[in-house]
Scaffold this motif. Structure first.
Motif, mmCIF file in Angstrom:
data_model
loop_
_atom_site.group_PDB
_atom_site.id
_atom_site.type_symbol
_atom_site.label_atom_id
_atom_site.label_comp_id
_atom_site.label_asym_id
_atom_site.label_seq_id
_atom_site.Cartn_x
_atom_site.Cartn_y
_atom_site.Cartn_z
ATOM 1 N N GLY A 283 0.823 -1.203 0.000
ATOM 2 C CA GLY A 283 0.000 0.000 0.000
ATOM 3 C C GLY A 283 0.856 1.252 0.000
ATOM 4 O O GLY A 283 2.055 1.211 -0.305
ATOM 5 N N THR A 284 0.246 2.362 0.356
ATOM 6 C CA THR A 284 0.949 3.638 0.381
ATOM 7 C C THR A 284 2.065 3.595 1.400
ATOM 8 O O THR A 284 1.836 3.279 2.564
ATOM 9 C CB THR A 284 -0.027 4.765 0.739
ATOM 10 O OG1 THR A 284 -1.107 4.742 -0.180
ATOM 11 C CG2 THR A 284 0.676 6.107 0.687
ATOM 12 N N GLU B 110 0.933 21.867 0.014
ATOM 13 C CA GLU B 110 2.389 21.892 0.140
ATOM 14 C C GLU B 110 2.861 20.857 1.153
ATOM 15 O O GLU B 110 3.796 20.093 0.917
ATOM 16 C CB GLU B 110 2.863 23.289 0.553
ATOM 17 C CG GLU B 110 2.704 24.337 -0.547
ATOM 18 C CD GLU B 110 2.918 25.752 -0.011
ATOM 19 O OE1 GLU B 110 3.327 25.886 1.158
ATOM 20 O OE2 GLU B 110 2.649 26.714 -0.764
ATOM 21 N N GLN B 111 2.180 20.849 2.301
ATOM 22 C CA GLN B 111 2.561 19.902 3.344
ATOM 23 C C GLN B 111 2.312 18.474 2.883
ATOM 24 O O GLN B 111 3.102 17.570 3.143
ATOM 25 C CB GLN B 111 1.742 20.215 4.597
ATOM 26 C CG GLN B 111 2.233 19.509 5.828
ATOM 27 C CD GLN B 111 1.502 19.973 7.060
ATOM 28 O OE1 GLN B 111 1.225 21.167 7.224
ATOM 29 N NE2 GLN B 111 1.156 19.041 7.926
ATOM 30 N N LEU B 112 1.211 18.277 2.187
ATOM 31 C CA LEU B 112 0.867 16.944 1.698
ATOM 32 C C LEU B 112 1.936 16.423 0.739
ATOM 33 O O LEU B 112 2.317 15.246 0.803
ATOM 34 C CB LEU B 112 -0.483 16.991 0.987
ATOM 35 C CG LEU B 112 -1.146 15.650 0.721
ATOM 36 C CD1 LEU B 112 -2.023 15.276 1.884
ATOM 37 C CD2 LEU B 112 -1.953 15.689 -0.548
ATOM 38 N N ALA B 113 2.405 17.293 -0.144
ATOM 39 C CA ALA B 113 3.364 16.861 -1.155
ATOM 40 C C ALA B 113 4.659 16.373 -0.516
ATOM 41 O O ALA B 113 5.327 15.495 -1.048
ATOM 42 C CB ALA B 113 3.657 18.010 -2.121
ATOM 43 N N THR B 114 5.008 16.944 0.630
ATOM 44 C CA THR B 114 6.278 16.562 1.246
ATOM 45 C C THR B 114 6.123 15.442 2.273
ATOM 46 O O THR B 114 6.920 14.512 2.300
ATOM 47 C CB THR B 114 6.919 17.773 1.943
ATOM 48 O OG1 THR B 114 6.034 18.233 2.968
ATOM 49 C CG2 THR B 114 7.150 18.898 0.950
ATOM 50 N N VAL C 174 -0.281 12.362 3.358
ATOM 51 C CA VAL C 174 -1.530 12.704 4.026
ATOM 52 C C VAL C 174 -1.525 12.266 5.476
ATOM 53 O O VAL C 174 -2.158 12.902 6.334
ATOM 54 C CB VAL C 174 -2.729 12.090 3.283
ATOM 55 C CG1 VAL C 174 -2.671 10.577 3.288
ATOM 56 C CG2 VAL C 174 -4.033 12.579 3.883
ATOM 57 N N ALA C 175 -0.821 11.200 5.796
ATOM 58 C CA ALA C 175 -0.844 10.686 7.165
ATOM 59 C C ALA C 175 -0.305 11.719 8.146
ATOM 60 O O ALA C 175 -0.791 11.839 9.266
ATOM 61 C CB ALA C 175 -0.046 9.389 7.258
ATOM 62 N N TYR D 196 -1.719 11.690 -6.061
ATOM 63 C CA TYR D 196 -2.252 10.443 -6.615
ATOM 64 C C TYR D 196 -2.556 9.439 -5.503
ATOM 65 O O TYR D 196 -3.632 8.832 -5.472
ATOM 66 C CB TYR D 196 -1.243 9.836 -7.596
ATOM 67 C CG TYR D 196 -1.738 8.570 -8.261
ATOM 68 C CD1 TYR D 196 -2.431 8.606 -9.458
ATOM 69 C CD2 TYR D 196 -1.522 7.322 -7.681
ATOM 70 C CE1 TYR D 196 -2.886 7.455 -10.065
ATOM 71 C CE2 TYR D 196 -1.967 6.154 -8.281
ATOM 72 C CZ TYR D 196 -2.654 6.232 -9.469
ATOM 73 O OH TYR D 196 -3.109 5.086 -10.062
ATOM 74 N N LEU D 197 -1.618 9.311 -4.568
ATOM 75 C CA LEU D 197 -1.816 8.362 -3.477
ATOM 76 C C LEU D 197 -2.960 8.782 -2.567
ATOM 77 O O LEU D 197 -3.574 7.944 -1.909
ATOM 78 C CB LEU D 197 -0.525 8.226 -2.665
ATOM 79 C CG LEU D 197 0.649 7.613 -3.424
ATOM 80 C CD1 LEU D 197 1.921 7.649 -2.587
ATOM 81 C CD2 LEU D 197 0.315 6.170 -3.814
#
Lengths: 192, 192
Positions: free
Chosen positions: A110-111, B25-29, B32-33, B105-106
């Motif tokens: 998974g991720t 921005e935060q998500l990209a780095t 999401v977790a 994407y994830l």
DNA sequence: CGCTTGAGTTAGAAGCTATAACCAGACGAG
DNA sequence: CTCGTCTGGTTATAGCTTCTAACTCAAGCG
């Protein structure tokens, strides 16, 4: 047997096993993201930081689970191959293994957790799965006149199996009026 | 224009947009977790709970991001189709979109957060991507004598694209001496 | 039999989501 | 213009998480 194991070591190994046991149960229900060391400790009747005697960090516990998951999958595929299954049989063995504990599949395929970087030996273990697949494709009778090498066909096999399987586990076929089992079987058939 | 918008509403909309900006921005780095409302608030110069005036919960913010991600992907595929791209072209447009921001994407096609259940309208938006794909396959010239319906072929297309793409994004091709772009192109070609 | 080792404890730091209570300023109604 | 409401911001707090530090106590080894 177990000549060199002191009582301390045996106790330690058993507690580690119990921790991992509860970790698997929690993982199966809540997923790896919500895996809580505190909750595991409470279930074992001990309080919080005691777990850190057995696992240096949450990541180390997860790494152990990842290792076991890879081993379990590799063993499953290997024994199916040894039992005489063809490539399609291996695909269904993999799907059965994944559906048996979806979170276990998602744990390794998974991720990825952004901060977490897998140790080298886990990638070594993950290769074992590919090795069995390559063996299976090497034993498989080729269809066309010119065919890609077994490693290449095994890789393609793996991406397709994972594609339909991961979408099924993530629930992306929910409202789509499609039978995942049928779709999976069809996709496997097109490989031959 | 914007006749009915009061200054309050405009301010509110702008702050919401800024929050989502920093969230992306935060998500990209970090993925999401690890997306933290506190961290976003600090970056905006306001402290902690103020964000809850704009998003009722962390899940609601994530839902908004998911919606936007689906919309962005659907728009990308749609405009590629409108520009005259064939099915292979759509596949590469999807891959480009995914590589452009892997975490985006994830976010929508990765491991689902166990507790989180997506609202109905997000699945409605996610269908839009499939609709474009089905349109593309309906316009595609068929190869064999008897062929599956466009919806079925679009679904198969999607599972294969996702299979190789998600494994690439998760880094599972790392030590494998394989070019993901080549593998992706090959896998797309076998669809025709 | 004593000394060391280690398993367990509580306390606490730093972080997170989220709620409650409160304050001040902007907006709309009269 | 003024009054009342509504709202965006604040701090405090509860409850959760991982993880460290300091300490206790018992079990095992020599």
């Amino acid at each position: 047997m177990d000549a060199g194991t002191s009582p301390r070591e045996r106790y330690r190994a058993q507690v580690r096993a119990e921790i991992k046991q509860h970790a698997w149960e929690q993982l199966a229900t809540t997923g790896v993201a919500a895996l809580s060391l505190n909750a595991i400790a409470k279930q074992l009747g001990m309080s919080g930081p005691a777990l850190y005697r057995y696992f240096a960090s949450r990541d180390e516990l997860i790494t152990d689970l990842v290792r076991d998951a890879y081993r379990s999958l590799a063993d499953t595929v290997r024994s199916a191959f040894d039992a005489g299954a063809d490539v399609a049989g291996l695909a269904h063995a993999i799907r059965k293994w994944a559906l048996d504990d979806p979170q276990r599949y998602l744990l390794i395929y998974g991720t990825p957790v952004p901060g977490y970087h897998a140790p080298d030996d886990t990638t070594t273990i993950s290769d074992k799965v590919m090795v069995v697949l390559i063996d299976a494709f090497a034993a498989q009778p080729r269809n066309g006149p010119v065919s890609a090498p077994a490693s290449r066909r095994a890789l393609s096999f793996w991406t397709r199996v994972h594609g339909v399987l991961s979408l099924e586990l993530a629930g992306h076929f929910a409202g789509m009026d499609v039978d995942p089992a049928q779709l999976f079987a069809d996709e496997v058939d097109t490989l031959l």
